[in-house]
Motif scaffolding. Structure first.
Motif, PDB file in Angstrom:
ATOM      1  N   GLU A   1       0.824  -1.216   0.000  1.00 17.18           N
ATOM      2  CA  GLU A   1       0.000   0.000   0.000  1.00 17.18           C
ATOM      3  C   GLU A   1       0.856   1.264   0.000  1.00 17.18           C
ATOM      4  OE1 GLU A   1      -2.398  -0.367   3.489  1.00 17.18           O
ATOM      5  OE2 GLU A   1      -0.684  -0.565   4.837  1.00 17.18           O
ATOM      6  N   PHE A   2       2.143   1.085  -0.217  1.00 18.98           N
ATOM      7  CA  PHE A   2       3.067   2.216  -0.171  1.00 18.98           C
ATOM      8  C   PHE A   2       4.014   2.102  -1.360  1.00 18.98           C
ATOM      9  CE2 PHE A   2       7.152   4.022   1.367  1.00 18.98           C
ATOM     10  CZ  PHE A   2       6.722   5.312   1.636  1.00 18.98           C
TER      11      PHE A   2
ATOM     12  N   ARG B   1       6.172   4.714  -4.704  1.00 23.66           N
ATOM     13  CA  ARG B   1       6.724   6.019  -5.080  1.00 23.66           C
ATOM     14  C   ARG B   1       6.231   6.367  -6.473  1.00 23.66           C
ATOM     15  NH1 ARG B   1       8.829   1.646  -2.604  1.00 23.66           N
ATOM     16  NH2 ARG B   1       9.388   2.305  -0.525  1.00 23.66           N
TER      17      ARG B   1
ATOM     18  N   PRO C   1       6.659   9.802  -2.277  1.00 18.84           N
ATOM     19  CA  PRO C   1       6.020   8.589  -1.754  1.00 18.84           C
ATOM     20  C   PRO C   1       4.501   8.741  -1.739  1.00 18.84           C
ATOM     21  CG  PRO C   1       6.947   9.887   0.047  1.00 18.84           C
ATOM     22  CD  PRO C   1       7.335  10.578  -1.224  1.00 18.84           C
TER      23      PRO C   1
ATOM     24  N   PHE D   1       5.646   4.495 -11.486  1.00 20.36           N
ATOM     25  CA  PHE D   1       5.357   4.118 -10.100  1.00 20.36           C
ATOM     26  C   PHE D   1       6.207   2.902  -9.743  1.00 20.36           C
ATOM     27  CE2 PHE D   1       3.055   1.682  -6.940  1.00 20.36           C
ATOM     28  CZ  PHE D   1       2.662   2.651  -6.031  1.00 20.36           C
ATOM     29  N   GLU D   2       6.626   2.854  -8.512  1.00 22.26           N
ATOM     30  CA  GLU D   2       7.423   1.707  -8.051  1.00 22.26           C
ATOM     31  C   GLU D   2       6.996   1.307  -6.650  1.00 22.26           C
ATOM     32  OE1 GLU D   2      11.214  -0.256  -6.322  1.00 22.26           O
ATOM     33  OE2 GLU D   2       9.975   1.353  -5.532  1.00 22.26           O
TER      34      GLU D   2
ATOM     35  N   ASP E   1       8.210  -1.810  -3.648  1.00 22.72           N
ATOM     36  CA  ASP E   1       9.207  -2.852  -3.429  1.00 22.72           C
ATOM     37  C   ASP E   1       9.134  -3.382  -2.013  1.00 22.72           C
ATOM     38  OD1 ASP E   1      10.896  -1.114  -1.712  1.00 22.72           O
ATOM     39  OD2 ASP E   1      11.396  -0.109  -3.578  1.00 22.72           O
TER      40      ASP E   1
ATOM     41  N   PHE F   1      11.962  -5.784   0.648  1.00 17.57           N
ATOM     42  CA  PHE F   1      13.180  -6.582   0.700  1.00 17.57           C
ATOM     43  C   PHE F   1      13.452  -7.137   2.074  1.00 17.57           C
ATOM     44  CE2 PHE F   1      14.293  -2.081   0.851  1.00 17.57           C
ATOM     45  CZ  PHE F   1      15.019  -1.991   2.016  1.00 17.57           C
TER      46      PHE F   1
ATOM     47  N   SER G   1      10.797  -5.865  -6.656  1.00 18.91           N
ATOM     48  CA  SER G   1      10.435  -4.514  -7.076  1.00 18.91           C
ATOM     49  C   SER G   1       9.513  -4.604  -8.285  1.00 18.91           C
ATOM     50  CB  SER G   1      11.702  -3.725  -7.439  1.00 18.91           C
ATOM     51  OG  SER G   1      11.352  -2.481  -8.040  1.00 18.91           O
TER      52      SER G   1
ATOM     53  N   VAL H   1       7.779  -2.132 -11.104  1.00 19.34           N
ATOM     54  CA  VAL H   1       7.756  -0.789 -11.687  1.00 19.34           C
ATOM     55  C   VAL H   1       6.705  -0.774 -12.798  1.00 19.34           C
ATOM     56  CG1 VAL H   1      10.182  -0.334 -11.163  1.00 19.34           C
ATOM     57  CG2 VAL H   1       9.582  -1.244 -13.386  1.00 19.34           C
TER      58      VAL H   1
ATOM     59  N   ARG I   1      -5.979   3.498   2.573  1.00 24.33           N
ATOM     60  CA  ARG I   1      -5.735   3.867   3.955  1.00 24.33           C
ATOM     61  C   ARG I   1      -4.495   4.727   4.086  1.00 24.33           C
ATOM     62  NH1 ARG I   1      -6.174  -2.408   5.715  1.00 24.33           N
ATOM     63  NH2 ARG I   1      -4.377  -2.459   4.333  1.00 24.33           N
ATOM     64  N   PRO I   2      -4.668   6.042   3.994  1.00 19.23           N
ATOM     65  CA  PRO I   2      -3.482   6.903   4.132  1.00 19.23           C
ATOM     66  C   PRO I   2      -2.814   6.670   5.483  1.00 19.23           C
ATOM     67  CG  PRO I   2      -5.377   8.156   3.373  1.00 19.23           C
ATOM     68  CD  PRO I   2      -5.890   6.816   3.812  1.00 19.23           C
ATOM     69  N   TRP I   3      -1.514   6.577   5.448  1.00 25.85           N
ATOM     70  CA  TRP I   3      -0.781   6.369   6.688  1.00 25.85           C
ATOM     71  C   TRP I   3      -0.716   7.633   7.536  1.00 25.85           C
ATOM     72  CZ3 TRP I   3       4.153   3.159   5.143  1.00 25.85           C
ATOM     73  CH2 TRP I   3       3.734   1.899   4.756  1.00 25.85           C
ATOM     74  N   VAL I   4      -0.844   8.776   6.878  1.00 19.61           N
ATOM     75  CA  VAL I   4      -0.682  10.039   7.588  1.00 19.61           C
ATOM     76  C   VAL I   4      -1.999  10.797   7.565  1.00 19.61           C
ATOM     77  CG1 VAL I   4       0.633  12.164   7.733  1.00 19.61           C
ATOM     78  CG2 VAL I   4       1.706  10.097   6.821  1.00 19.61           C
ATOM     79  N   ALA I   5      -2.390  11.290   8.757  1.00 20.23           N
ATOM     80  CA  ALA I   5      -3.684  11.937   8.891  1.00 20.23           C
ATOM     81  C   ALA I   5      -3.628  13.402   8.482  1.00 20.23           C
ATOM     82  CB  ALA I   5      -4.165  11.791  10.329  1.00 20.23           C
TER      83      ALA I   5
ATOM     84  N   ILE J   1      11.091   4.975 -13.653  1.00 20.92           N
ATOM     85  CA  ILE J   1      11.559   4.824 -12.272  1.00 20.92           C
ATOM     86  C   ILE J   1      12.183   3.449 -12.127  1.00 20.92           C
ATOM     87  CG2 ILE J   1       9.325   3.987 -11.447  1.00 20.92           C
ATOM     88  CD1 ILE J   1       9.801   5.560  -8.863  1.00 20.92           C
TER      89      ILE J   1
ATOM     90  N   TRP K   1      -5.401  -0.419  11.388  1.00 23.52           N
ATOM     91  CA  TRP K   1      -5.615  -1.777  10.897  1.00 23.52           C
ATOM     92  C   TRP K   1      -4.401  -2.680  11.121  1.00 23.52           C
ATOM     93  CZ3 TRP K   1      -4.825   2.539   7.992  1.00 23.52           C
ATOM     94  CH2 TRP K   1      -3.653   2.574   7.251  1.00 23.52           C
TER      95      TRP K   1
END
Lengths: 141, 141
Positions: free
Chosen positions: A23-24, A26, A39, A70-71, A73, A75, A82, A84, A106-110, B37, B135
């Motif tokens: 869900e994350f 770049r 990001p 968009f990428e 990944d 690890f 990865s 792309v 679901r945005p990680w940042v409010a 990218i 979550w």
């Protein structure tokens, strides 16, 4: 020094599976002739990626030039994967934007992110790398 | 829903420290008018980022148009840090390329990567995000 096969290509289905499990990523986009990267939290919807953004360079960039990359990944100590892709971005409005409320985006940042952007994928590739990091075993932690 | 301060800007020194503590990022570059990218292993050398690459789109892209962007990040369950920068890429040759042999540039994947590329940074910013992922606590693992 070369392994027989340190790199494995993913199939298109494996790429989509990978994107769906994450869900994350770049986003790379054009802005006034420059390339920019940022990001983003995203969700897969069918064959599109969806993300939200506030007014700003990211939105201005994809509005002025919808060519994006968009990428995503992941690890571990022994393996990196990865995916792309390239595609075109468009802002969604009205019913299309409202429909995104039902997706698990679901945005990680409010912070407030009002505009919904969809990336339609034109080409995608994924690779899994067998890692060779002997120094990882020399780390103190 | 909004936190008082979910996002903290990093100083330039903090950005360099972060880049110096990591070795994996994503390079965004132009190729024939498109944005691309790709993941890269890198090392910080002074105020430059250094990576190796083989012949291919990545090298062709930065040779034709040296405007690039780069991102590195790290996240835990409670915090994400991302450093983004823009700059210009150039291939190093001769003594300059040989000098890179002395840097701790450690490709994770054992494929042949002969060309040395340096990114000179023109602008850089970093952000640390307090994450809100309720979550995450609902996951089975």
């Amino acid at each position: 020094m070369l392994d027989d096969n340190p790199v494995t290509d993913l199939t298109q289905d494996q790429c989509w599976d990978f994107l769906g499990q994450h869900e994350f990523g770049r986003l790379a986009f054009h802005l006034a002739g420059e390339v920019h990267i940022t990001p983003v939290n995203y969700v897969v919807d069918g064959q599109r990626l969806i993300f939200r953004t506030a007014e700003g360079n990211k939105l201005l960039g994809v509005t002025m030039n919808n060519d994006v990359a968009f990428e995503a990944d992941e690890f571990t100590d022994t393996e990196a994967t990865s995916v792309v892709l390239r595609g075109s971005a468009e802002t969604l409005e009205g019913d299309e934007a409202d429909a995104v409320d039902h997706l698990p985006l679901r945005p990680w940042v409010a912070t407030t992110k009002l505009v919904v952007v969809a990336i339609t994928v034109s080409e995608m590739s994924g690779r899994r790398f067998a890692l060779h990091k002997p120094w990882a075993h020399m780390r103190s932690q």
